[in-house]
Design a protein around this motif. Structure first.
Motif, PDB file in Angstrom:
ATOM      1  N   THR A 155       0.838  -1.197   0.000  1.00 17.67           N
ATOM      2  CA  THR A 155       0.000   0.000   0.000  1.00 17.67           C
ATOM      3  C   THR A 155       0.875   1.250   0.000  1.00 17.67           C
ATOM      4  O   THR A 155       1.987   1.249   0.527  1.00 17.67           O
ATOM      5  CB  THR A 155      -0.945   0.036   1.219  1.00 17.67           C
ATOM      6  N   SER A 156       0.331   2.283  -0.625  1.00 20.06           N
ATOM      7  CA  SER A 156       0.982   3.592  -0.632  1.00 20.06           C
ATOM      8  C   SER A 156      -0.123   4.633  -0.761  1.00 20.06           C
ATOM      9  O   SER A 156      -1.304   4.280  -0.815  1.00 20.06           O
ATOM     10  CB  SER A 156       1.962   3.707  -1.814  1.00 20.06           C
ATOM     11  N   ASP A 157       0.263   5.890  -0.877  1.00 20.41           N
ATOM     12  CA  ASP A 157      -0.755   6.923  -1.082  1.00 20.41           C
ATOM     13  C   ASP A 157      -1.430   6.791  -2.450  1.00 20.41           C
ATOM     14  O   ASP A 157      -2.439   7.427  -2.716  1.00 20.41           O
ATOM     15  CB  ASP A 157      -0.163   8.321  -0.908  1.00 20.41           C
ATOM     16  N   ARG A 158      -0.916   5.903  -3.315  1.00 14.68           N
ATOM     17  CA  ARG A 158      -1.505   5.658  -4.639  1.00 14.68           C
ATOM     18  C   ARG A 158      -2.529   4.517  -4.609  1.00 14.68           C
ATOM     19  O   ARG A 158      -3.207   4.290  -5.604  1.00 14.68           O
ATOM     20  CB  ARG A 158      -0.408   5.350  -5.644  1.00 14.68           C
ATOM     21  N   GLN A 174      10.839  -1.679  -5.082  1.00 11.05           N
ATOM     22  CA  GLN A 174      11.502  -2.044  -3.833  1.00 11.05           C
ATOM     23  C   GLN A 174      10.540  -1.780  -2.680  1.00 11.05           C
ATOM     24  O   GLN A 174       9.978  -0.687  -2.594  1.00 11.05           O
ATOM     25  CB  GLN A 174      12.781  -1.227  -3.643  1.00 11.05           C
ATOM     26  N   VAL A 175      10.315  -2.786  -1.832  1.00 10.89           N
ATOM     27  CA  VAL A 175       9.407  -2.622  -0.700  1.00 10.89           C
ATOM     28  C   VAL A 175      10.074  -3.052   0.593  1.00 10.89           C
ATOM     29  O   VAL A 175      11.042  -3.798   0.596  1.00 10.89           O
ATOM     30  CB  VAL A 175       8.089  -3.427  -0.880  1.00 10.89           C
ATOM     31  N   ASP A 176       9.494  -2.573   1.677  1.00 13.51           N
ATOM     32  CA  ASP A 176       9.848  -3.022   3.022  1.00 13.51           C
ATOM     33  C   ASP A 176       8.701  -3.896   3.488  1.00 13.51           C
ATOM     34  O   ASP A 176       7.568  -3.432   3.571  1.00 13.51           O
ATOM     35  CB  ASP A 176      10.036  -1.818   3.942  1.00 13.51           C
ATOM     36  N   ALA A 177       8.997  -5.167   3.758  1.00 15.74           N
ATOM     37  CA  ALA A 177       7.955  -6.083   4.215  1.00 15.74           C
ATOM     38  C   ALA A 177       7.924  -6.155   5.729  1.00 15.74           C
ATOM     39  O   ALA A 177       6.953  -6.655   6.287  1.00 15.74           O
ATOM     40  CB  ALA A 177       8.170  -7.474   3.629  1.00 15.74           C
ATOM     41  N   GLY A 178       8.955  -5.657   6.384  1.00 18.54           N
ATOM     42  CA  GLY A 178       8.989  -5.739   7.846  1.00 18.54           C
ATOM     43  C   GLY A 178       8.666  -7.155   8.283  1.00 18.54           C
ATOM     44  O   GLY A 178       8.999  -8.113   7.619  1.00 18.54           O
ATOM     45  N   GLU A 179       7.997  -7.287   9.353  1.00 21.27           N
ATOM     46  CA  GLU A 179       7.555  -8.605   9.816  1.00 21.27           C
ATOM     47  C   GLU A 179       6.081  -8.552  10.174  1.00 21.27           C
ATOM     48  O   GLU A 179       5.605  -9.289  11.022  1.00 21.27           O
ATOM     49  CB  GLU A 179       8.390  -9.060  11.030  1.00 21.27           C
ATOM     50  N   ARG A 220       5.288  -1.755   2.305  1.00 20.57           N
ATOM     51  CA  ARG A 220       5.277  -0.346   1.884  1.00 20.57           C
ATOM     52  C   ARG A 220       6.435  -0.135   0.918  1.00 20.57           C
ATOM     53  O   ARG A 220       7.508  -0.701   1.094  1.00 20.57           O
ATOM     54  CB  ARG A 220       5.466   0.584   3.086  1.00 20.57           C
ATOM     55  N   PRO A 221       6.236   0.716  -0.097  1.00 21.46           N
ATOM     56  CA  PRO A 221       7.336   1.020  -1.017  1.00 21.46           C
ATOM     57  C   PRO A 221       8.468   1.752  -0.304  1.00 21.46           C
ATOM     58  O   PRO A 221       8.232   2.500   0.645  1.00 21.46           O
ATOM     59  CB  PRO A 221       6.706   1.936  -2.061  1.00 21.46           C
ATOM     60  N   VAL A 222       9.676   1.527  -0.783  1.00 25.26           N
ATOM     61  CA  VAL A 222      10.852   2.240  -0.310  1.00 25.26           C
ATOM     62  C   VAL A 222      11.265   3.163  -1.453  1.00 25.26           C
ATOM     63  O   VAL A 222      11.720   2.700  -2.488  1.00 25.26           O
ATOM     64  CB  VAL A 222      12.000   1.273   0.031  1.00 25.26           C
TER      65      VAL A 222
END
Length: 186
Positions: free
Chosen positions: A62-65, A107-112, A133-135
């Motif tokens: 997800t992003s603001d888009r 490129q995304v951050d998937a975290g945990e 979230r996108p990086v």
């Protein structure tokens, strides 16, 4: 086309269950993987001895888009979240990052942050849904033209149409991330 050894029993006539493969492209008769002499009845494969398929991770980006979706070439289903099989030794987060980079060039951050997991009702595969979230930039492109015809951002209002029957925890996540207090359409 099903090919049998001479003298091998017909699976449909024998009443063996028919299942679909993971990609739904071909039918498989349970029990045909074990080679037994033709004069002995073929035993049905024991689920305890069959290898378990690798889980599939779905990246809920997800992003603001909006939310990142892909239009599949095979149309089953037509639209999907970016997803793929977790490779042996790979974490779900690493698999999500890899799949999004390969399929959408992002490129995304998937975290945990796991949104949920379930056995998918259509495929029988274990699905793990991760918030991503996108990086940096949010431009996307089709990175895997064999699998996907299009990748794009979808607004929340489109999600119900593009992804009918979306797993409820994913829908709730999208409402929190993109909805600003909206509820799921009836």
């Amino acid at each position: 086309r099903q090919v049998r050894e001479p003298g091998a029993p017909d699976p449909e006539a024998a009443g063996w269950p028919r299942t679909k493969s993971a990609d739904d492209a071909t039918a498989v008769y349970v029990g045909l993987t074990t080679r037994l002499p033709a004069h002995r009845p073929q035993a049905q494969a024991d689920s305890a001895t069959r290898p378990e398929p690798q889980p599939v991770v779905a990246a809920v980006v997800t992003s603001d888009r909006g939310v990142l979706v892909g239009r599949r070439n095979d149309g089953r289903p037509l639209w999907t979240l970016i997803a793929g099989e977790i490779e042996p030794g790979e974490s779900p987060a690493d698999a999500a990052v890899r799949e999004v980079k390969e399929e959408a060039g992002l490129q995304v951050d998937a975290g945990e942050r796991e949104i949920g997991r379930r056995v998918h009702p259509a495929t029988g595969r274990t699905m793990i849904y991760l918030a991503c979230r996108p990086v940096g930039r949010t431009d996307v492109f089709v990175g895997d033209p064999v699998e996907l015809a299009e990748v794009r951002w979808a607004e929340l209002a489109e999600v119900e149409q593009l992804l009918p029957g979306l797993y409820e925890p994913v829908w709730r996540h999208l409402l929190r991330e993109l909805g600003g207090g909206r509820s799921r359409p009836s």
